[in-house]
Write an enzyme that holds these catalytic residues in place. Structure first.
Site, PDB file in Angstrom:
ATOM      1  N   HIS A 118       0.802  -1.229   0.000  1.00 57.96           N
ATOM      2  CA  HIS A 118       0.000   0.000   0.000  1.00 57.96           C
ATOM      3  C   HIS A 118       0.834   1.277   0.000  1.00 57.96           C
ATOM      4  CE1 HIS A 118       1.049  -0.090   4.230  1.00 57.96           C
ATOM      5  NE2 HIS A 118       0.679   1.167   4.306  1.00 57.96           N
TER       6      HIS A 118
HETATM    7  C1  UD1 Z   1      -1.854   5.559   6.123  1.00 56.25           C
HETATM    8  C2  UD1 Z   1      -0.496   5.958   6.705  1.00 56.25           C
HETATM    9  C3  UD1 Z   1       0.496   4.839   6.489  1.00 56.25           C
HETATM   10  C4  UD1 Z   1      -0.034   3.529   7.021  1.00 56.25           C
HETATM   11  C5  UD1 Z   1      -1.373   3.252   6.390  1.00 56.25           C
HETATM   12  C6  UD1 Z   1      -1.962   1.954   6.887  1.00 56.25           C
HETATM   13  C7  UD1 Z   1       0.023   8.334   6.607  1.00 56.25           C
HETATM   14  C8  UD1 Z   1       0.892   9.347   5.972  1.00 56.25           C
HETATM   15  N1  UD1 Z   1       0.047   7.137   6.050  1.00 56.25           N
HETATM   16  O1  UD1 Z   1      -1.686   5.437   4.728  1.00 56.25           O
HETATM   17  O2  UD1 Z   1       1.692   5.143   7.180  1.00 56.25           O
HETATM   18  O3  UD1 Z   1       0.885   2.495   6.735  1.00 56.25           O
HETATM   19  O4  UD1 Z   1      -2.250   4.333   6.705  1.00 56.25           O
HETATM   20  O5  UD1 Z   1      -3.144   1.661   6.267  1.00 56.25           O
HETATM   21  O6  UD1 Z   1      -0.618   8.636   7.586  1.00 56.25           O
HETATM   22  N2  UD1 Z   1      -9.104   5.209   2.164  1.00 56.25           N
HETATM   23  C9  UD1 Z   1     -10.343   4.623   2.171  1.00 56.25           C
HETATM   24  N3  UD1 Z   1     -10.894   4.309   3.376  1.00 56.25           N
HETATM   25  C10 UD1 Z   1     -10.256   4.541   4.555  1.00 56.25           C
HETATM   26  C11 UD1 Z   1      -8.990   5.135   4.533  1.00 56.25           C
HETATM   27  C12 UD1 Z   1      -8.428   5.464   3.339  1.00 56.25           C
HETATM   28  O7  UD1 Z   1     -10.950   4.412   1.133  1.00 56.25           O
HETATM   29  O8  UD1 Z   1     -10.815   4.191   5.613  1.00 56.25           O
HETATM   30  C13 UD1 Z   1      -8.469   5.527   0.870  1.00 56.25           C
HETATM   31  C14 UD1 Z   1      -8.756   6.933   0.405  1.00 56.25           C
HETATM   32  O9  UD1 Z   1      -8.874   6.920  -0.980  1.00 56.25           O
HETATM   33  C15 UD1 Z   1      -7.493   7.671   0.789  1.00 56.25           C
HETATM   34  C16 UD1 Z   1      -6.431   6.591   0.628  1.00 56.25           C
HETATM   35  O10 UD1 Z   1      -7.076   5.382   1.001  1.00 56.25           O
HETATM   36  O11 UD1 Z   1      -7.264   8.774   0.010  1.00 56.25           O
HETATM   37  C17 UD1 Z   1      -5.219   6.802   1.467  1.00 56.25           C
HETATM   38  O12 UD1 Z   1      -5.577   6.952   2.849  1.00 56.25           O
HETATM   39  P1  UD1 Z   1      -4.628   7.795   3.845  1.00 56.25           P
HETATM   40  O13 UD1 Z   1      -5.199   7.783   5.196  1.00 56.25           O
HETATM   41  O14 UD1 Z   1      -4.313   9.125   3.237  1.00 56.25           O
HETATM   42  O15 UD1 Z   1      -3.254   7.036   3.801  1.00 56.25           O
HETATM   43  P2  UD1 Z   1      -2.938   5.470   3.759  1.00 56.25           P
HETATM   44  O16 UD1 Z   1      -2.433   5.140   2.420  1.00 56.25           O
HETATM   45  O17 UD1 Z   1      -4.052   4.666   4.309  1.00 56.25           O
END
Ligand code: UD1
Length: 379
Positions: free
Chosen positions: A217
């Site tokens: 991821h």
């Molecule tokens: C975040 C953390 C990362 C961790 C990961 C675990 C940061 C910078 N990154 O990354 O260190 O390893 O979590 O999962 O904080 N999304 C959903 N549903 C959710 C959450 C996210 O659909 O419940 C999608 C959205 O499109 C979002 C993308 O995932 O834009 C990324 O989510 P985000 O929280 O920005 O970062 P992660 O990649 O999850």
């Protein structure tokens, strides 16, 4: 606050890897008679699969406050957490704010607290990949700089912190709260074949020769379609030798779809939605090998003695390589193939359990905070 009020620790969670870290801490803090805790969930992760099942399975108390920030760019997400956390913190009579790990919620809430002169406690301090292109590295370095109490999981972390000018008195080597959770739940999870049957996995994933488990991821691996295609092509090839189970993070699912790569994975890679903690633990425990770019999974496989291939150029958790079962290979197909084949042929690195990864890190943290609070509580 009067001298009879307990010292209140405001604990912050935001994203999936935070939940396993906060669970044992909430339990341990509750056992300290002079401490009280409040749980704030920022809502960085909000999907049911990324949130609700973790609270239930890990028996985390319902958050006292949910900031419901959701997704956004790094700046928007971090700013929104800060904007919403500040007025809540004003109401909470916090003695300290405790943050875990390295996600955007970690730095956002630490920064709000520090600016209000509320002490910051960082659990999992001092880890460094020395790769500033990783958003988490920025979060780690900055959070540590503004923390008053820093709890570390491995020896190198202290060296990193001392190099950055952090006072040795603030640093406490306590072990690994994520491994507290793993050891606490190890006997509660189902065996891998049962997990796979429950998920209706085709027979080839449940055969005698076993399966590999994949998690991917990191933005550096999934956001760039060229890198993602190179990885998926290599993994598809390897899945003909060992079928691969692949629970998809929402970011990865979206990137695979955008790049049109979903259908190219083939029949021997089984994609699944994000899994609840206990199912993931069951699969990890039963896998012949794990391929990952996660930080936590590198540690969990070391604790389980399962060989891990890390699809990154570096790790902020070097103990998993020097003591544990981890091999860092990057994304070069040749290196991935060679390590994969070596593990199939030899069983991979045996490793040993790192010092203090014994299931009692959270208790050590709570005791240290209680002692520290005696001298730092405001009159
Ligand atoms: C975040 C953390 C990362 C961790 C990961 C675990 C940061 C910078 N990154 O990354 O260190 O390893 O979590 O999962 O904080 N999304 C959903 N549903 C959710 C959450 C996210 O659909 O419940 C999608 C959205 O499109 C979002 C993308 O995932 O834009 C990324 O989510 P985000 O929280 O920005 O970062 P992660 O990649 O999850």
């Amino acid at each position: 606050m009067t001298s009879t009020d307990p010292f209140r620790v405001v604990c912050v969670v935001g994203a999936r890897p935070n939940f396993m870290k906060i669970a044992p801490l909430m339990r341990a803090l509750a056992r300290e008679p002079h401490l009280a805790s409040t749980l704030v969930h920022t809502g960085q992760h909000y999907d049911e699969a990324m949130k609700a099942s973790f609270f239930d399975q890990l028996e985390i108390p319902r958050p006292d406050v949910d900031l419901e920030v959701g997704s956004g760019t790094h700046a928007v997400q971090t700013a929104e957490i800060m904007r919403r956390f500040e007025p809540e913190l004003d109401q909470l009579r916090a003695g300290a704010v405790l943050v875990v790990g390295d996600v955007n919620s970690t730095i956002a809430c630490a920064l709000v607290a520090a600016k209000k002169d509320i002490p910051v406690i960082h659990v999992e301090a001092g880890l460094r990949s020395y790769d500033r292109r990783m958003p988490e590295e920025i979060n780690r370095v900055l959070t540590d700089q503004i923390s008053d109490l820093l709890f570390t999981t491995e020896g190198d972390a202290k060296e990193n912190l001392l190099r950055e000018g952090i006072d040795a008195e603030r640093i406490h080597f306590v072990g690994n709260v994520m491994i507290d959770t793993l050891l606490h739940n190890r006997t509660r999870c189902r065996a891998a074949p049962d997990v796979l049957s429950g998920l209706d996995a085709p027979a080839r994933f449940r055969g005698e020769s076993g399966f590999g488990l994949l998690s991917l991821h990191r933005p550096s691996n999934v956001d760039d379609p060229v890198v993602l295609q190179r990885l998926t092509k290599t993994l598809r090839e390897l899945s003909s030798e060992l079928p691969i189970v692949f629970p998809l993070h929402p970011r990865t699912k979206a990137c695979l779809e955008a790049a049109g790569l979903g259908p190219t994975l083939g029949d021997s890679i089984l994609t699944l939605p994000p899994l609840p903690y206990l199912d993931m633990l069951g699969l990890m425990s039963g896998a012949r090998l794990v391929l990952t770019d996660s930080g936590g999974i590198q540690e969990e496989t070391t604790a389980l003695g399962v060989p891990c291939i890390t699809l990154r150029e570096n790790t902020e958790r070097p103990i998993t390589v020097t003591a544990g079962t981890n091999t860092v290979v990057g994304t070069d197909p040749g290196r991935i193939r060679a390590t994969f084949h070596d593990i199939l042929a030899t069983g991979g690195k045996r490793g040993h359990i790192p010092e203090l990864w014994d299931g009692h890190a959270a208790e050590r943290i709570a005791t240290t905070i209680a002692r520290w609070a005696e001298t730092h509580a405001s009159p």
